[in-house]
Write a protein that holds these residues in place. Structure first.
Motif, short mmCIF file in Angstrom:
data_model
loop_
_atom_site.label_atom_id
_atom_site.label_comp_id
_atom_site.label_asym_id
_atom_site.label_seq_id
_atom_site.Cartn_x
_atom_site.Cartn_y
_atom_site.Cartn_z
N GLU A 168 21.36 -15.49 45.28
CA GLU A 168 20.71 -14.17 45.35
C GLU A 168 19.19 -14.30 45.23
O GLU A 168 18.42 -13.67 45.94
N LEU A 193 17.76 -15.89 48.46
CA LEU A 193 17.75 -14.92 49.57
C LEU A 193 16.62 -13.90 49.39
O LEU A 193 15.92 -13.57 50.34
N ALA A 194 16.44 -13.43 48.15
CA ALA A 194 15.39 -12.44 47.88
C ALA A 194 14.01 -13.04 48.14
O ALA A 194 13.14 -12.38 48.72
N THR A 204 13.41 -13.60 51.99
CA THR A 204 13.23 -12.38 52.80
C THR A 204 12.05 -11.52 52.34
O THR A 204 11.69 -10.57 53.03
N LEU A 242 9.23 -10.83 54.85
CA LEU A 242 9.71 -9.92 55.90
C LEU A 242 9.75 -8.49 55.38
O LEU A 242 9.33 -7.55 56.07
N VAL A 243 10.25 -8.34 54.15
CA VAL A 243 10.35 -7.01 53.55
C VAL A 243 8.97 -6.39 53.44
O VAL A 243 8.76 -5.22 53.78
N PHE A 260 7.69 -5.47 57.03
CA PHE A 260 8.40 -4.29 57.54
C PHE A 260 7.93 -3.05 56.81
O PHE A 260 7.77 -1.99 57.40
N VAL A 301 8.06 -2.02 47.93
CA VAL A 301 8.16 -2.58 49.28
C VAL A 301 9.53 -2.34 49.92
O VAL A 301 9.74 -2.65 51.10
N GLY A 302 10.46 -1.80 49.18
CA GLY A 302 11.77 -1.54 49.80
C GLY A 302 12.65 -0.68 48.91
O GLY A 302 12.38 -0.52 47.72
N VAL A 335 20.78 -9.65 58.39
CA VAL A 335 19.65 -9.70 57.46
C VAL A 335 18.52 -8.81 57.98
O VAL A 335 17.94 -8.01 57.23
N ILE A 361 17.03 -5.45 56.12
CA ILE A 361 15.61 -5.29 55.78
C ILE A 361 15.05 -4.03 56.45
O ILE A 361 14.29 -3.27 55.85
N THR A 362 15.45 -3.81 57.71
CA THR A 362 15.00 -2.60 58.42
C THR A 362 15.47 -1.35 57.67
O THR A 362 14.72 -0.39 57.49
N ALA A 407 16.17 -1.12 54.48
CA ALA A 407 15.53 -1.01 53.17
C ALA A 407 14.05 -0.63 53.26
O ALA A 407 13.48 -0.18 52.27
N THR A 408 13.46 -0.81 54.41
CA THR A 408 12.02 -0.54 54.53
C THR A 408 11.71 0.56 55.56
O THR A 408 11.38 1.67 55.19
N PHE A 409 11.88 0.23 56.82
CA PHE A 409 11.49 1.14 57.90
C PHE A 409 12.30 2.43 57.92
O PHE A 409 11.76 3.51 58.08
N THR A 441 13.68 4.00 55.60
CA THR A 441 13.53 4.92 54.46
C THR A 441 12.67 6.14 54.87
O THR A 441 12.66 7.14 54.19
N LEU A 452 24.41 -9.64 48.08
CA LEU A 452 23.53 -10.66 47.51
C LEU A 452 22.08 -10.22 47.51
O LEU A 452 21.32 -10.50 46.59
N LEU A 453 21.67 -9.51 48.56
CA LEU A 453 20.27 -9.10 48.67
C LEU A 453 19.95 -7.84 47.88
O LEU A 453 18.93 -7.76 47.21
N TYR A 454 20.80 -6.83 47.98
CA TYR A 454 20.46 -5.53 47.39
C TYR A 454 21.52 -4.97 46.45
O TYR A 454 21.28 -3.98 45.79
#
Lengths: 278, 177
Positions: A39, A42-43, A46, A49-50, A53, A124-125, B11, B15-16, B18-20, B22, B63-65
């Protein structure tokens, strides 16, 4: 038996995967002290990118808004709203400090200070799903950010750090159903627990006393109980008070002070104890 | 190989989201891009691909969010599998049927998530959840056909296979020299 297995291979495999997922869920359901290496990796991978974006999205969003409205009016309105929010927060804080000061003076002749060690971060997200209420910020362990640190804006408390990596952190917002903060009504000093409810536009405060006298319009602040959040930070305003089922519990719906839809910059409180002024 | 490409797409979609995306929140809901992709993969390539792409996308989301690892993997894998059962019955030529499939996928995915969440003892404001579910279904039904058209025209499995074959032939040619 062999024939049965080969005939239903896909179904058996899918069932095994589902079983593995369910056991994985039960292992990770409780709040974890540290996230896994996967985890974390991965964070970290990315994060650029986050950030990219996010900046692009904000740029496009601002551009669209600027077209929709007059740019000048928008900026002025934003500035005035921000100023009003700051003044309101200051006024509430002042009132809280005055009453606190009076009590403490009377008891201990104690001089309090509100200077906390803080770090500013950019949002940022947001969580990509519509259920969890979390945001990602661009400050992490390298900046001294750690799990459970309170996060606020100039208008009040928004949540606490739930996950950290070296250069980013996840903030669990007060709206998240897994959140929880010790709170009290500023006017009546009645204490309770504020948390989020899945699907509700308001925070919910459950009072410790079923005879709580809180009323719509009352300000709710952190109580300082539980050691995660310092006392006196604005949470929001009571909009409705109701008795729970069978009349055993009393609840209040709280409209949060910060605008959760427009979180851009936040402050992470690195220490919940005020730094003493010399 | 195609699943590596799907993982990368997932992925990027996360990310799109979670960011764009929103900036496209309507009544507290934004389009669930990974879910739209999983549904589309299921509709086009069958239950196996739907299940695996859902498992992959959901696991990456966990895993990411996520917070509970396996939750979105389960909801997305089940949705992908069920979407796959409709393979051959949903044609891209009929946007209404495609939209209905995406509405159903949102209902299955979000409904399953809600059931697991509710079962784990969390506080739930039922009326609010029903509202969120309704908006989510509507939003996914409106945006799904566009994503489906893109996934169909991109034809990920055929393209990856062709790329893989071309590389293999090139390597064989070099070895032959």
């Amino acid at each position: 038996m062999k024939e049965f297995i080969s005939r239903n291979r896909s179904f058996i495999l899918a069932s095994v995967v589902v079983l593995i997922l369910v056991s994985l869920m039960s292992f990770t359901a409780r709040e974890r002290e540290r996230i896994s290496a996967l985890e974390r990796a991965l964070a970290e991978v990315t994060l650029p990118l986050v950030k990219g974006f996010s900046q692009f999205g904000t740029g496009v969003g601002n551009w669209a808004v600027a077209i929709a409205e007059s740019g000048h009016l928008r900026a002025e309105n934003e500035q005035l709203r921000d100023q009003l929010g700051r003044v309101t927060a200051l006024e509430i804080q002042l009132r809280e400090l005055t009453t606190e000061n009076e009590r403490l003076r009377a008891m201990l002749d104690f001089k309090a200070s509100t200077s906390y060690d803080m770090v500013a971060a950019r949002v940022v997200g947001r969580s990509p799903d519509n259920w969890y209420q979390t945001v990602t910020i661009d400050k992490g362990e390298a900046d001294g950010v750690a799990r459970n640190m309170p996060v606020l804006t100039s208008r009040g408390l928004i949540g606490r750090i739930s996950k950290t990596t070296a250069h980013s952190a996840t903030v669990m917002l007060l709206f998240d159903p897994d959140s929880g903060v010790g709170a009290m009504v500023q006017r009546t000093r009645e204490a309770g627990l504020v948390d989020g409810q899945l699907g509700s536009p308001y925070l919910r405060m459950q009072f410790f006393s079923r005879d709580a006298q809180a009323a719509p319009g009352d300000m709710v602040i952190t109580s300082g109980l539980g050691s995660l959040f310092p006392a006196g930070i604005v949470i929001g305003e009571v909009v409705k008070v109701e008795q729970g089922q069978y009349g055993l519990v009393r609840y209040a719906d709280i409209k949060p002070a910060p605008d959760y839809g427009k979180l851009a910059e936040v402050l992470v409180l690195k220490s919940t104890a005020p730094t003493p002024t010399k | 190989m195609a699943y590596v490409v799907i993982a990368v797409i997932m992925v990027a979609a996360l990310i799109t989201d979670a960011t764009f995306l929103t900036h496209l929140i309507v009544a507290g809901v934004k389009p669930d891009l990974p879910l739209l992709l999983v549904t589309s993969f299921g509709l086009l390539y069958g239950p196996r691909t739907g299940f695996l792409s859902g498992l992959l996308g959901g696991l990456l989301q966990d895993l990411l969010y996520g917070r509970v690892v396996g939750l979105f993997a389960l909801t997305k894998a089940v949705t992908g599998y069920l979407a796959g059962l409709a393979t051959g019955k949903v044609y891209r030529e009929n946007p209404l049927v495609v939209a209905a499939a995406f509405v159903a996928a949102a209902l299955i995915h979000d409904g399953l998530f809600y059931l697991i969440f509710w079962n784990s003892g969390h506080q739930v404001f039922t009326l609010g959840v029903a509202g969120l579910l309704g908006v989510s279904m509507l939003y996914n039904g409106m945006t799904g056909p566009f994503i489906h058209r893109w996934v169909y025209s991109w034809n990920i499995f055929e393209r990856t296979k062709r790329l893989f074959d071309r590389n293999r032939r090139r390597q064989a040619g070099v070895a032959g020299l």
